[in-house]
Design a protein around this motif. Structure first.
Motif, PDB file in Angstrom:
ATOM      1  N   ALA A  83       4.317 -10.362   3.785  1.00 26.87           N
ATOM      2  CA  ALA A  83       4.645 -11.515   4.628  1.00 26.87           C
ATOM      3  C   ALA A  83       3.385 -12.254   5.046  1.00 26.87           C
ATOM      4  O   ALA A  83       3.360 -13.487   5.113  1.00 26.87           O
ATOM      5  CB  ALA A  83       5.433 -11.062   5.850  1.00 26.87           C
ATOM      6  N   GLY A  84       2.311 -11.509   5.303  1.00 28.80           N
ATOM      7  CA  GLY A  84       1.042 -12.147   5.644  1.00 28.80           C
ATOM      8  C   GLY A  84       0.477 -12.950   4.494  1.00 28.80           C
ATOM      9  O   GLY A  84      -0.015 -14.072   4.686  1.00 28.80           O
ATOM     10  N   VAL A  85       0.552 -12.405   3.299  1.00 29.33           N
ATOM     11  CA  VAL A  85       0.062 -13.127   2.109  1.00 29.33           C
ATOM     12  C   VAL A  85       0.910 -14.367   1.863  1.00 29.33           C
ATOM     13  O   VAL A  85       0.379 -15.457   1.585  1.00 29.33           O
ATOM     14  CB  VAL A  85       0.053 -12.191   0.878  1.00 29.33           C
ATOM     15  CG1 VAL A  85      -0.162 -12.956  -0.408  1.00 29.33           C
ATOM     16  CG2 VAL A  85      -1.001 -11.113   1.047  1.00 29.33           C
TER      17      VAL A  85
ATOM     18  N   VAL B 170       4.682  -1.426   6.068  1.00 24.46           N
ATOM     19  CA  VAL B 170       3.337  -2.029   6.057  1.00 24.46           C
ATOM     20  C   VAL B 170       3.175  -2.930   4.829  1.00 24.46           C
ATOM     21  O   VAL B 170       2.594  -4.018   4.931  1.00 24.46           O
ATOM     22  CB  VAL B 170       2.254  -0.931   6.109  1.00 24.46           C
ATOM     23  CG1 VAL B 170       0.883  -1.496   5.803  1.00 24.46           C
ATOM     24  CG2 VAL B 170       2.246  -0.282   7.483  1.00 24.46           C
ATOM     25  N   LEU B 171       3.701  -2.498   3.689  1.00 27.66           N
ATOM     26  CA  LEU B 171       3.642  -3.355   2.500  1.00 27.66           C
ATOM     27  C   LEU B 171       4.417  -4.652   2.717  1.00 27.66           C
ATOM     28  O   LEU B 171       3.972  -5.724   2.292  1.00 27.66           O
ATOM     29  CB  LEU B 171       4.171  -2.604   1.282  1.00 27.66           C
ATOM     30  CG  LEU B 171       3.284  -1.479   0.741  1.00 27.66           C
ATOM     31  CD1 LEU B 171       3.985  -0.747  -0.400  1.00 27.66           C
ATOM     32  CD2 LEU B 171       1.936  -2.019   0.285  1.00 27.66           C
TER      33      LEU B 171
ATOM     34  N   THR C 184       8.757   5.385   4.715  1.00 22.50           N
ATOM     35  CA  THR C 184       9.319   4.183   5.334  1.00 22.50           C
ATOM     36  C   THR C 184       8.218   3.366   6.007  1.00 22.50           C
ATOM     37  O   THR C 184       8.229   2.130   5.949  1.00 22.50           O
ATOM     38  CB  THR C 184      10.400   4.571   6.357  1.00 22.50           C
ATOM     39  OG1 THR C 184      11.369   5.396   5.707  1.00 22.50           O
ATOM     40  CG2 THR C 184      11.066   3.366   6.946  1.00 22.50           C
ATOM     41  N   TRP C 185       7.262   4.049   6.633  1.00 23.97           N
ATOM     42  CA  TRP C 185       6.126   3.349   7.239  1.00 23.97           C
ATOM     43  C   TRP C 185       5.357   2.564   6.173  1.00 23.97           C
ATOM     44  O   TRP C 185       5.001   1.402   6.383  1.00 23.97           O
ATOM     45  CB  TRP C 185       5.193   4.363   7.911  1.00 23.97           C
ATOM     46  CG  TRP C 185       3.891   3.767   8.322  1.00 23.97           C
ATOM     47  CD1 TRP C 185       3.628   3.062   9.445  1.00 23.97           C
ATOM     48  CD2 TRP C 185       2.671   3.802   7.577  1.00 23.97           C
ATOM     49  NE1 TRP C 185       2.315   2.659   9.456  1.00 23.97           N
ATOM     50  CE2 TRP C 185       1.703   3.103   8.317  1.00 23.97           C
ATOM     51  CE3 TRP C 185       2.299   4.369   6.359  1.00 23.97           C
ATOM     52  CZ2 TRP C 185       0.400   2.954   7.876  1.00 23.97           C
ATOM     53  CZ3 TRP C 185       1.004   4.220   5.921  1.00 23.97           C
ATOM     54  CH2 TRP C 185       0.065   3.514   6.683  1.00 23.97           C
ATOM     55  N   LEU C 186       5.105   3.208   5.025  1.00 22.33           N
ATOM     56  CA  LEU C 186       4.374   2.545   3.946  1.00 22.33           C
ATOM     57  C   LEU C 186       5.113   1.304   3.466  1.00 22.33           C
ATOM     58  O   LEU C 186       4.500   0.244   3.277  1.00 22.33           O
ATOM     59  CB  LEU C 186       4.151   3.517   2.783  1.00 22.33           C
ATOM     60  CG  LEU C 186       3.513   2.927   1.528  1.00 22.33           C
ATOM     61  CD1 LEU C 186       2.091   2.488   1.819  1.00 22.33           C
ATOM     62  CD2 LEU C 186       3.547   3.912   0.387  1.00 22.33           C
ATOM     63  N   LEU C 187       6.427   1.425   3.286  1.00 22.84           N
ATOM     64  CA  LEU C 187       7.197   0.263   2.839  1.00 22.84           C
ATOM     65  C   LEU C 187       7.157  -0.859   3.880  1.00 22.84           C
ATOM     66  O   LEU C 187       7.064  -2.040   3.530  1.00 22.84           O
ATOM     67  CB  LEU C 187       8.638   0.678   2.551  1.00 22.84           C
ATOM     68  CG  LEU C 187       8.828   1.640   1.382  1.00 22.84           C
ATOM     69  CD1 LEU C 187      10.279   2.088   1.295  1.00 22.84           C
ATOM     70  CD2 LEU C 187       8.366   1.015   0.082  1.00 22.84           C
TER      71      LEU C 187
ATOM     72  N   ILE D 239      -4.532 -16.491  13.401  1.00 23.09           N
ATOM     73  CA  ILE D 239      -3.402 -16.144  14.256  1.00 23.09           C
ATOM     74  C   ILE D 239      -2.351 -15.386  13.444  1.00 23.09           C
ATOM     75  O   ILE D 239      -1.784 -14.391  13.912  1.00 23.09           O
ATOM     76  CB  ILE D 239      -2.808 -17.417  14.899  1.00 23.09           C
ATOM     77  CG1 ILE D 239      -3.812 -18.036  15.854  1.00 23.09           C
ATOM     78  CG2 ILE D 239      -1.496 -17.109  15.608  1.00 23.09           C
ATOM     79  CD1 ILE D 239      -3.397 -19.381  16.391  1.00 23.09           C
ATOM     80  N   LEU D 240      -2.099 -15.847  12.227  1.00 20.97           N
ATOM     81  CA  LEU D 240      -1.123 -15.186  11.355  1.00 20.97           C
ATOM     82  C   LEU D 240      -1.524 -13.743  11.079  1.00 20.97           C
ATOM     83  O   LEU D 240      -0.724 -12.809  11.261  1.00 20.97           O
ATOM     84  CB  LEU D 240      -0.981 -15.955  10.036  1.00 20.97           C
ATOM     85  CG  LEU D 240      -0.115 -15.277   8.979  1.00 20.97           C
ATOM     86  CD1 LEU D 240       1.346 -15.361   9.360  1.00 20.97           C
ATOM     87  CD2 LEU D 240      -0.367 -15.887   7.623  1.00 20.97           C
ATOM     88  N   TRP D 241      -2.759 -13.526  10.674  1.00 21.86           N
ATOM     89  CA  TRP D 241      -3.191 -12.168  10.337  1.00 21.86           C
ATOM     90  C   TRP D 241      -3.376 -11.309  11.591  1.00 21.86           C
ATOM     91  O   TRP D 241      -3.212 -10.090  11.535  1.00 21.86           O
ATOM     92  CB  TRP D 241      -4.472 -12.193   9.500  1.00 21.86           C
ATOM     93  CG  TRP D 241      -4.135 -12.546   8.083  1.00 21.86           C
ATOM     94  CD1 TRP D 241      -4.353 -13.730   7.475  1.00 21.86           C
ATOM     95  CD2 TRP D 241      -3.468 -11.713   7.137  1.00 21.86           C
ATOM     96  NE1 TRP D 241      -3.869 -13.691   6.194  1.00 21.86           N
ATOM     97  CE2 TRP D 241      -3.326 -12.457   5.960  1.00 21.86           C
ATOM     98  CE3 TRP D 241      -2.974 -10.420   7.168  1.00 21.86           C
ATOM     99  CZ2 TRP D 241      -2.707 -11.943   4.820  1.00 21.86           C
ATOM    100  CZ3 TRP D 241      -2.360  -9.912   6.033  1.00 21.86           C
ATOM    101  CH2 TRP D 241      -2.238 -10.668   4.880  1.00 21.86           C
ATOM    102  N   GLY D 242      -3.679 -11.945  12.713  1.00 25.86           N
ATOM    103  CA  GLY D 242      -3.708 -11.199  13.979  1.00 25.86           C
ATOM    104  C   GLY D 242      -2.325 -10.689  14.339  1.00 25.86           C
ATOM    105  O   GLY D 242      -2.155  -9.554  14.806  1.00 25.86           O
ATOM    106  N   GLY D 243      -1.312 -11.535  14.125  1.00 26.42           N
ATOM    107  CA  GLY D 243       0.071 -11.114  14.363  1.00 26.42           C
ATOM    108  C   GLY D 243       0.501 -10.010  13.419  1.00 26.42           C
ATOM    109  O   GLY D 243       1.184  -9.059  13.817  1.00 26.42           O
ATOM    110  N   VAL D 244       0.099 -10.127  12.152  1.00 29.88           N
ATOM    111  CA  VAL D 244       0.414  -9.074  11.167  1.00 29.88           C
ATOM    112  C   VAL D 244      -0.253  -7.762  11.579  1.00 29.88           C
ATOM    113  O   VAL D 244       0.365  -6.696  11.528  1.00 29.88           O
ATOM    114  CB  VAL D 244      -0.017  -9.511   9.750  1.00 29.88           C
ATOM    115  CG1 VAL D 244       0.021  -8.341   8.776  1.00 29.88           C
ATOM    116  CG2 VAL D 244       0.862 -10.639   9.253  1.00 29.88           C
TER     117      VAL D 244
END
Length: 124
Positions: free
Chosen positions: A110-112, A104-105, A99-102, A4-9
């Motif tokens: 946050a997912g990790v 996504v990182l 900005t998109w890259l930052l 669920i967490l990684w699906g949300g990410v």
């Protein structure tokens, strides 16, 4: 729970990517439009705006006409600057993707972090 967490990410990353792509295309379109010098069309359109009769009780016609005159003056003064703004706007597209890259990182981070927190709580 991790699924669920990684699906949300992944869902947030999808929305983030879509937003960045739409914004980059909008900036590219507006840069081409501005560098072509299409402000005369806007000036002509601003001169032809007429307040509908049914709006007269809610808006002062003299106030609206002064706002439209100000808009016409602004468009007339920007017409000499707009071709150079087209070149400056070309730098916005790489800035959008950086900005998109930052973003996504940050989402992956946050997912990790969420995965590490979940693994600690599930062990105890």
């Amino acid at each position: 729970m991790k699924i669920i967490l990684w699906g949300g990410v992944a869902l947030l990353a999808l929305f983030w990517t879509g937003g960045a792509a739409i914004l980059a295309e909008a900036v590219q379109w507006s840069a081409q439009w501005v560098s072509a010098g299409s402000t005369s069309t806007l000036e002509a359109a601003a001169k032809n705006i007429v307040l509908p009769v049914w709006l007269a009780p809610w808006f002062d016609p003299a106030g609206i006409s002064s706002v439209l005159e100000t808009l016409q003056d602004m468009l007339g003064s920007f017409s000499s600057v707009l071709p150079t703004m087209g070149m400056v706007m070309g730098w916005l597209i790489p800035a959008i993707w950086i900005t998109w890259l930052l973003g996504v990182l940050a989402l992956v981070g946050a997912g990790v972090a969420g995965t590490l927190i979940l693994s600690r709580f599930q062990k105890s």
